[in-house]
Scaffold this active site. Structure first.
Site, PDB file in Angstrom:
ATOM      1  N   GLY A  46     -10.956 -26.361  14.279  1.00 41.49           N
ATOM      2  CA  GLY A  46      -9.673 -26.233  14.962  1.00 41.49           C
ATOM      3  C   GLY A  46      -9.883 -25.926  16.427  1.00 41.49           C
ATOM      4  CD  GLN A  51     -10.036 -22.345  21.052  1.00 39.82           C
ATOM      5  OE1 GLN A  51      -9.412 -22.988  20.234  1.00 39.82           O
ATOM      6  NE2 GLN A  51     -11.238 -21.853  20.798  1.00 39.82           N
ATOM      7  CB  CYS A  88     -13.352 -18.257  17.866  1.00 40.48           C
ATOM      8  SG  CYS A  88     -12.246 -18.882  19.133  1.00 40.48           S
ATOM      9  CG  LEU A  89     -15.045 -24.306  18.578  1.00 37.39           C
ATOM     10  CD1 LEU A  89     -14.420 -25.659  18.853  1.00 37.39           C
ATOM     11  CD2 LEU A  89     -16.504 -24.468  18.172  1.00 37.39           C
ATOM     12  CG  HIS A 130      -8.774 -18.933  14.449  1.00 40.12           C
ATOM     13  ND1 HIS A 130      -9.840 -18.075  14.368  1.00 40.12           N
ATOM     14  CD2 HIS A 130      -8.932 -19.602  15.630  1.00 40.12           C
ATOM     15  CE1 HIS A 130     -10.600 -18.213  15.456  1.00 40.12           C
ATOM     16  NE2 HIS A 130     -10.069 -19.137  16.230  1.00 40.12           N
ATOM     17  CD  GLU A 131      -7.802 -23.185  16.024  1.00 37.15           C
ATOM     18  OE1 GLU A 131      -7.634 -23.035  17.245  1.00 37.15           O
ATOM     19  OE2 GLU A 131      -8.904 -23.042  15.464  1.00 37.15           O
ATOM     20  CG  HIS A 134      -6.773 -19.629  20.026  1.00 38.36           C
ATOM     21  ND1 HIS A 134      -7.568 -18.888  20.868  1.00 38.36           N
ATOM     22  CD2 HIS A 134      -7.589 -20.048  19.027  1.00 38.36           C
ATOM     23  CE1 HIS A 134      -8.816 -18.870  20.394  1.00 38.36           C
ATOM     24  NE2 HIS A 134      -8.853 -19.562  19.276  1.00 38.36           N
TER      25      HIS A 134
END
Ligand code: ZN
Length: 158
Positions: A46, A51, A88-89, A130-131, A134
């Site tokens: 995701g 991000q 997380c990226l 999670h996304e 953000h």
């Protein structure tokens, strides 16, 4: 399509609340496509627009069922609970234990601004939570139970 530069923890943009998309534009559609490509290149499941430095309410997810684009997503129903590892990226090399609902139902718009309703269990439910966090400026590290751990890659010979 193009791969965009990722923003990392400590970048103030990751703490900001994103703006709703009022009208889909070719530019935002390109952003969503680039986000999918960037997510695949980074081997994530995701990615959210902040991000890649864009404060718009757009997220992409692919947990193995093909890519979903979520524009202005809202979680409308949750049930159950799962406790598991999350990464997380934007926080590379780390993971931690996060409690999330086992089931999530979200409403959103797709890349053509058509309304969609998406249900997910397990990893998909976790990814949506999670996304979408953000988009409100929250990182999973705020919700980690116990320590944040370093990723350990085991060489299993495959
Ligand atoms: Zn993340």
């Amino acid at each position: 399509m193009a791969i965009r530069n990722l923003r990392y923890e400590g970048d103030p943009i990751l703490g900001k609340v994103c703006k709703e998309v009022k009208e889909m534009t070719p530019r935002l559609q390109e952003l969503a496509q680039d986000m999918i490509e960037t997510m695949y290149a980074a081997e994530g499941v995701g990615l959210a627009a902040p991000q890649v430095g864009i404060l718009r309410r757009i997220a992409v997810i692919d947990v193995g069922e093909g890519p979903y684009v979520f524009v202005n997503p809202k979680i409308v129903e949750t049930s159950g609970e799962q406790v598991g590892d999350e990464g997380c990226l934007s926080v590379p090399g780390k993971n931690g234990t996060v409690r999330r609902p086992e089931y999530v139902k979200a409403v959103a718009y797709d890349i053509n601004m058509q309304p969609i309703e998406v249900e997910g269990h397990g990893l998909f439910a976790r990814a949506m939570c999670h996304e979408f966090d953000h988009l409100d400026g929250h990182l999973y590290v705020e919700k980690v139970e116990g320590p944040l751990r370093d990723n350990v890659y085991e060489d299993d010979g495959e």
